[in-house]
Design a protein around this motif. Structure first.
Motif, PDB file in Angstrom:
ATOM      1  N   PHE A  73      -8.076  10.672   3.926  1.00  0.00           N
ATOM      2  CA  PHE A  73      -8.536   9.440   3.297  1.00  0.00           C
ATOM      3  C   PHE A  73      -8.012   9.326   1.868  1.00  0.00           C
ATOM      4  O   PHE A  73      -7.554   8.259   1.443  1.00  0.00           O
ATOM      5  N   VAL A  74      -8.076  10.404   1.109  1.00  0.00           N
ATOM      6  CA  VAL A  74      -7.590  10.392  -0.279  1.00  0.00           C
ATOM      7  C   VAL A  74      -6.093  10.116  -0.317  1.00  0.00           C
ATOM      8  O   VAL A  74      -5.611   9.328  -1.147  1.00  0.00           O
ATOM      9  N   ILE A  75      -5.338  10.730   0.596  1.00  0.00           N
ATOM     10  CA  ILE A  75      -3.891  10.485   0.650  1.00  0.00           C
ATOM     11  C   ILE A  75      -3.613   9.013   0.951  1.00  0.00           C
ATOM     12  O   ILE A  75      -2.757   8.384   0.318  1.00  0.00           O
ATOM     13  N   ALA A  76      -4.347   8.440   1.912  1.00  0.00           N
ATOM     14  CA  ALA A  76      -4.168   7.025   2.241  1.00  0.00           C
ATOM     15  C   ALA A  76      -4.513   6.146   1.039  1.00  0.00           C
ATOM     16  O   ALA A  76      -3.820   5.151   0.767  1.00  0.00           O
ATOM     17  N   ALA A  77      -5.559   6.488   0.295  1.00  0.00           N
ATOM     18  CA  ALA A  77      -5.953   5.700  -0.877  1.00  0.00           C
ATOM     19  C   ALA A  77      -4.872   5.764  -1.961  1.00  0.00           C
ATOM     20  O   ALA A  77      -4.534   4.742  -2.568  1.00  0.00           O
ATOM     21  N   ILE A  78      -4.334   6.947  -2.198  1.00  0.00           N
ATOM     22  CA  ILE A  78      -3.281   7.096  -3.217  1.00  0.00           C
ATOM     23  C   ILE A  78      -2.034   6.323  -2.809  1.00  0.00           C
ATOM     24  O   ILE A  78      -1.426   5.614  -3.628  1.00  0.00           O
ATOM     25  N   LEU A  79      -1.648   6.417  -1.539  1.00  0.00           N
ATOM     26  CA  LEU A  79      -0.492   5.661  -1.057  1.00  0.00           C
ATOM     27  C   LEU A  79      -0.714   4.160  -1.191  1.00  0.00           C
ATOM     28  O   LEU A  79       0.190   3.413  -1.564  1.00  0.00           O
ATOM     29  N   THR A  80      -1.924   3.712  -0.890  1.00  0.00           N
ATOM     30  CA  THR A  80      -2.249   2.289  -1.013  1.00  0.00           C
ATOM     31  C   THR A  80      -2.134   1.828  -2.458  1.00  0.00           C
ATOM     32  O   THR A  80      -1.542   0.775  -2.744  1.00  0.00           O
ATOM     33  N   TYR A  82      -0.382   3.228  -4.852  1.00  0.00           N
ATOM     34  CA  TYR A  82       1.023   3.292  -5.256  1.00  0.00           C
ATOM     35  C   TYR A  82       1.784   2.083  -4.712  1.00  0.00           C
ATOM     36  O   TYR A  82       2.519   1.415  -5.443  1.00  0.00           O
ATOM     37  N   MET A  83       1.595   1.793  -3.424  1.00  0.00           N
ATOM     38  CA  MET A  83       2.322   0.681  -2.807  1.00  0.00           C
ATOM     39  C   MET A  83       1.928  -0.660  -3.413  1.00  0.00           C
ATOM     40  O   MET A  83       2.748  -1.585  -3.469  1.00  0.00           O
ATOM     41  N   ALA A  84       0.684  -0.779  -3.873  1.00  0.00           N
ATOM     42  CA  ALA A  84       0.225  -2.041  -4.465  1.00  0.00           C
ATOM     43  C   ALA A  84       0.949  -2.349  -5.776  1.00  0.00           C
ATOM     44  O   ALA A  84       0.995  -3.503  -6.199  1.00  0.00           O
ATOM     45  N   THR A  85       1.520  -1.345  -6.405  1.00  0.00           N
ATOM     46  CA  THR A  85       2.219  -1.555  -7.674  1.00  0.00           C
ATOM     47  C   THR A  85       3.736  -1.634  -7.500  1.00  0.00           C
ATOM     48  O   THR A  85       4.464  -1.687  -8.503  1.00  0.00           O
ATOM     49  N   THR A  86       4.214  -1.626  -6.282  1.00  0.00           N
ATOM     50  CA  THR A  86       5.653  -1.686  -6.031  1.00  0.00           C
ATOM     51  C   THR A  86       6.001  -3.007  -5.344  1.00  0.00           C
ATOM     52  O   THR A  86       5.150  -3.858  -5.119  1.00  0.00           O
ATOM     53  N   GLN A  87       7.245  -3.125  -4.983  1.00  0.00           N
ATOM     54  CA  GLN A  87       7.704  -4.328  -4.283  1.00  0.00           C
ATOM     55  C   GLN A  87       7.138  -4.418  -2.862  1.00  0.00           C
ATOM     56  O   GLN A  87       7.244  -5.449  -2.216  1.00  0.00           O
ATOM     57  N   TYR A  88       6.489  -3.324  -2.396  1.00  0.00           N
ATOM     58  CA  TYR A  88       5.915  -3.324  -1.046  1.00  0.00           C
ATOM     59  C   TYR A  88       4.417  -3.612  -1.067  1.00  0.00           C
ATOM     60  O   TYR A  88       3.677  -3.191  -0.175  1.00  0.00           O
ATOM     61  N   ALA A  89       3.941  -4.323  -2.061  1.00  0.00           N
ATOM     62  CA  ALA A  89       2.509  -4.587  -2.241  1.00  0.00           C
ATOM     63  C   ALA A  89       1.884  -5.257  -1.021  1.00  0.00           C
ATOM     64  O   ALA A  89       0.733  -4.986  -0.680  1.00  0.00           O
ATOM     65  N   MET A  90       2.640  -6.113  -0.359  1.00  0.00           N
ATOM     66  CA  MET A  90       2.052  -6.791   0.804  1.00  0.00           C
ATOM     67  C   MET A  90       1.813  -5.842   1.976  1.00  0.00           C
ATOM     68  O   MET A  90       1.072  -6.161   2.895  1.00  0.00           O
ATOM     69  N   SER A  92       0.547  -2.736   1.422  1.00  0.00           N
ATOM     70  CA  SER A  92      -0.252  -1.661   0.836  1.00  0.00           C
ATOM     71  C   SER A  92      -1.437  -1.235   1.697  1.00  0.00           C
ATOM     72  O   SER A  92      -1.977  -0.156   1.500  1.00  0.00           O
ATOM     73  N   VAL A  93      -1.849  -2.043   2.664  1.00  0.00           N
ATOM     74  CA  VAL A  93      -2.946  -1.636   3.548  1.00  0.00           C
ATOM     75  C   VAL A  93      -2.441  -0.786   4.720  1.00  0.00           C
ATOM     76  O   VAL A  93      -3.238  -0.243   5.486  1.00  0.00           O
ATOM     77  N   ALA A  94      -1.143  -0.653   4.845  1.00  0.00           N
ATOM     78  CA  ALA A  94      -0.560   0.093   5.963  1.00  0.00           C
ATOM     79  C   ALA A  94      -1.065   1.531   6.075  1.00  0.00           C
ATOM     80  O   ALA A  94      -1.354   1.987   7.191  1.00  0.00           O
ATOM     81  N   PRO A  95      -1.198   2.285   4.972  1.00  0.00           N
ATOM     82  CA  PRO A  95      -1.706   3.654   5.122  1.00  0.00           C
ATOM     83  C   PRO A  95      -3.094   3.705   5.767  1.00  0.00           C
ATOM     84  O   PRO A  95      -3.368   4.587   6.591  1.00  0.00           O
ATOM     85  N   PHE A  96      -3.967   2.761   5.435  1.00  0.00           N
ATOM     86  CA  PHE A  96      -5.297   2.760   6.044  1.00  0.00           C
ATOM     87  C   PHE A  96      -5.257   2.326   7.509  1.00  0.00           C
ATOM     88  O   PHE A  96      -6.043   2.805   8.318  1.00  0.00           O
ATOM     89  N   ILE A  97      -4.342   1.434   7.846  1.00  0.00           N
ATOM     90  CA  ILE A  97      -4.200   1.035   9.256  1.00  0.00           C
ATOM     91  C   ILE A  97      -3.704   2.225  10.068  1.00  0.00           C
ATOM     92  O   ILE A  97      -4.209   2.512  11.161  1.00  0.00           O
TER      93      ILE A  97
END
Length: 154
Positions: A73-80, A82-90, A92-97
């Motif tokens: 869960f923590v890894i998914a949260a950190i990835l989310t 991180y992704m929210a601050t990059t060009q892949y923000a849209m 960013s929910v992928a790690p939780f899915i």
């Protein structure tokens, strides 16, 4: 039936099966001997009372290490984040899915274990799993209060 106790001295797991005449389970790490009491039900694979603390209160859950679940869960949260601050923000929910799909698959495949409310002993391969209920917060709170009250009074 396979039983896993937590060693009160070093915190490591003590795994064993009920054997005739056994009065204690020994930790392989620190060699602490934890007293156990077996009943005929234990030899038949039935869980009626805990061989360590002799309580009769258990709950069941899937056989998965909670620490690994929290880590995922923590890894998914950190990835989310991180992704929210990059060009892949849209995305960013992928790690939780992905974590949800992984959790769903594990939930379907993993067997259940019974756990003692008082001493957290884990019981695998018991024959009466259908008689054991899911975790009950009220039961847990009552036992915690009872344990703490008895420690204060003694």
């Amino acid at each position: 039936m396979e039983i896993t106790l937590t060693c009160p001295e070093c915190g490591s797991g003590i795994s064993f099966t009920p054997t005739e005449g056994a009065k204690e389970a020994e930790c392989q790490v620190c060699e602490h001997k934890e007293p156990v009491t077996f009943t005929p039900d234990h030899f038949e694979g039935k869980l009626k009372d805990c061989p360590s603390c002799e309580r009769k209160d258990f709950y069941k859950q899937k056989d998965f290490n909670r620490k690994i679940g929290v880590l995922l869960f923590v890894i998914a949260a950190i990835l989310t984040l991180y992704m929210a601050t990059t060009q892949y923000a849209m995305y960013s929910v992928a790690p939780f899915i992905i974590l949800y799909v992984f959790d769903f698959i594990l939930f379907r495949r993993l067997s259940q274990v019974a756990i003692c409310y008082k001493c957290n002993a884990i019981f695998r391969n018991i024959s009466n799993m259908d008689e054991i209920y899911d975790f009950n917060h009220e039961m847990n709170d009552e036992l915690y209060t009872l344990i703490m009250t008895s420690k204060v009074n003694s």
